[in-house]
Design a protein around this motif. Structure first.
Motif, mmCIF file in Angstrom:
data_model
loop_
_atom_site.group_PDB
_atom_site.id
_atom_site.type_symbol
_atom_site.label_atom_id
_atom_site.label_comp_id
_atom_site.label_asym_id
_atom_site.label_seq_id
_atom_site.Cartn_x
_atom_site.Cartn_y
_atom_site.Cartn_z
ATOM 1 N N VAL A 135 37.708 -40.419 -41.247
ATOM 2 C CA VAL A 135 38.201 -41.220 -42.378
ATOM 3 C C VAL A 135 39.717 -41.387 -42.292
ATOM 4 O O VAL A 135 40.242 -42.479 -42.554
ATOM 5 C CB VAL A 135 37.808 -40.581 -43.721
ATOM 6 C CG1 VAL A 135 38.399 -41.376 -44.888
ATOM 7 C CG2 VAL A 135 36.285 -40.514 -43.860
ATOM 8 N N PHE A 136 40.443 -40.337 -41.893
ATOM 9 C CA PHE A 136 41.901 -40.440 -41.805
ATOM 10 C C PHE A 136 42.327 -41.405 -40.706
ATOM 11 O O PHE A 136 43.398 -42.023 -40.803
ATOM 12 C CB PHE A 136 42.521 -39.065 -41.546
ATOM 13 C CG PHE A 136 42.391 -38.100 -42.705
ATOM 14 C CD1 PHE A 136 42.013 -38.541 -43.964
ATOM 15 C CD2 PHE A 136 42.632 -36.744 -42.536
ATOM 16 C CE1 PHE A 136 41.888 -37.663 -45.039
ATOM 17 C CE2 PHE A 136 42.524 -35.861 -43.595
ATOM 18 C CZ PHE A 136 42.144 -36.321 -44.848
ATOM 19 N N GLY A 143 50.116 -40.368 -46.100
ATOM 20 C CA GLY A 143 50.578 -39.101 -45.597
ATOM 21 C C GLY A 143 49.530 -38.049 -45.924
ATOM 22 O O GLY A 143 48.826 -38.147 -46.934
ATOM 23 N N VAL A 144 49.381 -37.047 -45.074
ATOM 24 C CA VAL A 144 48.371 -36.004 -45.247
ATOM 25 C C VAL A 144 49.108 -34.686 -45.497
ATOM 26 O O VAL A 144 49.567 -34.019 -44.578
ATOM 27 C CB VAL A 144 47.458 -35.893 -44.003
ATOM 28 C CG1 VAL A 144 46.395 -34.817 -44.202
ATOM 29 C CG2 VAL A 144 46.809 -37.239 -43.687
ATOM 30 N N SER A 172 46.697 -28.281 -37.754
ATOM 31 C CA SER A 172 46.566 -28.283 -36.296
ATOM 32 C C SER A 172 45.238 -28.882 -35.859
ATOM 33 O O SER A 172 45.175 -29.640 -34.871
ATOM 34 C CB SER A 172 46.710 -26.858 -35.748
ATOM 35 O OG SER A 172 47.994 -26.346 -36.015
ATOM 36 N N TYR A 173 44.172 -28.556 -36.582
ATOM 37 C CA TYR A 173 42.868 -29.105 -36.218
ATOM 38 C C TYR A 173 42.864 -30.618 -36.340
ATOM 39 O O TYR A 173 42.384 -31.324 -35.440
ATOM 40 C CB TYR A 173 41.767 -28.505 -37.093
ATOM 41 C CG TYR A 173 40.379 -28.884 -36.625
ATOM 42 C CD1 TYR A 173 39.695 -28.086 -35.713
ATOM 43 C CD2 TYR A 173 39.766 -30.061 -37.048
ATOM 44 C CE1 TYR A 173 38.436 -28.445 -35.250
ATOM 45 C CE2 TYR A 173 38.515 -30.437 -36.599
ATOM 46 C CZ TYR A 173 37.856 -29.620 -35.691
ATOM 47 O OH TYR A 173 36.606 -30.001 -35.223
ATOM 48 N N GLY A 181 50.269 -36.783 -35.861
ATOM 49 C CA GLY A 181 51.019 -35.651 -36.350
ATOM 50 C C GLY A 181 52.140 -36.029 -37.311
ATOM 51 O O GLY A 181 52.493 -35.246 -38.201
ATOM 52 N N ALA A 182 52.690 -37.228 -37.149
ATOM 53 C CA ALA A 182 53.784 -37.663 -38.017
ATOM 54 C C ALA A 182 53.336 -37.835 -39.459
ATOM 55 O O ALA A 182 54.169 -37.827 -40.375
ATOM 56 C CB ALA A 182 54.360 -38.984 -37.500
ATOM 57 N N ARG A 183 52.040 -37.985 -39.665
ATOM 58 C CA ARG A 183 51.517 -38.151 -41.031
ATOM 59 C C ARG A 183 51.302 -36.816 -41.728
ATOM 60 O O ARG A 183 51.132 -36.779 -42.945
ATOM 61 C CB ARG A 183 50.164 -38.876 -40.993
ATOM 62 C CG ARG A 183 50.192 -40.284 -40.468
ATOM 63 C CD ARG A 183 48.779 -40.829 -40.330
ATOM 64 N NE ARG A 183 48.062 -40.809 -41.602
ATOM 65 C CZ ARG A 183 46.739 -40.971 -41.719
ATOM 66 N NH1 ARG A 183 45.994 -41.127 -40.636
ATOM 67 N NH2 ARG A 183 46.176 -40.954 -42.916
ATOM 68 N N ILE A 184 51.268 -35.715 -40.969
ATOM 69 C CA ILE A 184 50.774 -34.443 -41.484
ATOM 70 C C ILE A 184 51.917 -33.497 -41.832
ATOM 71 O O ILE A 184 52.889 -33.359 -41.084
ATOM 72 C CB ILE A 184 49.858 -33.769 -40.438
ATOM 73 C CG1 ILE A 184 48.674 -34.686 -40.094
ATOM 74 C CG2 ILE A 184 49.361 -32.427 -40.942
ATOM 75 C CD1 ILE A 184 47.834 -34.169 -38.936
ATOM 76 N N SER A 185 51.789 -32.827 -42.964
ATOM 77 C CA SER A 185 52.683 -31.719 -43.316
ATOM 78 C C SER A 185 51.824 -30.566 -43.822
ATOM 79 O O SER A 185 50.716 -30.773 -44.317
ATOM 80 C CB SER A 185 53.693 -32.138 -44.386
ATOM 81 O OG SER A 185 53.037 -32.454 -45.605
#
Length: 219
Positions: A135-136, A143-144, A172-173, A181-185
């Motif tokens: 879905v993402f 942003g996630v 990480s998963y 990765g740029a969307r994730i914090s």
């Protein structure tokens, strides 16, 4: 001015009528995207009227309302679709999908995500995370933000570390399986944001959780 107000009122009626049926579920909803469209239509009409000559103000209001309404409804409609897909993919997994305006929150109870006291993701939860990845990737305008939470049992230092490590494990998963990765914090807040009482077994279980907050990347 009366003609301009009639234009906006008419467009508002169309927006409310046309945007309250979810395109994935076919269910009538509370007009989430219609609300965004209404705001855009009203603002667009005002701008259109103000920037047009006196003879063309009704026409300017109509053009402004149409453009503003479409822009306003855009992200709200996008989130409507994303919410429906998440509910479809996560049905029966134990993950809650919570809608708050333009933001979506996924609440993952710790007992289905991690073994007690561990930051290693339970292998039985991999299929659910794979659904999130799907879905993402399909809906990539969010942003996630991943936030780990614990109950108040044990030392604060231990809980802060565990909450951070659990959030990072989920981050990480997702990143390793195709989410940019740029969307994730990822962050951990330990026991500082309880949603239930830590005085009961059930309350502590609710507080042990990982949340994923989905918000627009750019406005």
């Amino acid at each position: 001015m009366k003609k301009q107000m009639m234009v906006v009122a008419g467009l508002s009626t169309l927006l409310l009528a046309g945007c309250t049926t979810n395109p994935y579920t076919g269910e009538r909803e509370s007009g989430k995207s219609a609300i965004y469209g209404l705001g855009g239509a009203a603002a667009g009409a005002a701008i259109g009227a103000a920037t047009s000559g006196s003879d063309d103000r009704a026409k300017g209001a109509l053009i402004g309302a149409t453009v503003g309404g479409a822009a306003g409804a855009g992200y709200g409609y996008y989130v409507d679709q994303q919410e429906a897909r998440l509910r479809q993919e996560l049905r029966g997994t134990g993950v809650q999908v919570v809608r708050n305006g333009e933001n979506l929150q996924l609440v993952m109870p710790g007992n289905i995500t991690f073994a007690s006291g561990s930051s290693d993701i339970s292998s039985s939860f991999y299929p659910t995370l794979n659904s999130l990845v799907k879905v993402f990737q399909e809906f990539d305008k969010n942003g996630v933000e991943i936030v780990g939470h614990t109950d108040s049992t044990g030392s604060n230092d231990l809980n802060m570390r565990l909450s951070r490590e659990r959030a990072q494990s989920v981050a990480s998963y997702l990143a390793n399986n195709g989410v940019a990765g740029a969307r994730i914090s990822a962050t951990g807040v330990g026991p500082s944001q309880p949603i239930a009482s830590n005085d009961t077994t059930d309350g502590r279980a609710q507080n042990r959780r990982v949340e994923i907050n989905l918000r627009p990347l750019q406005r």
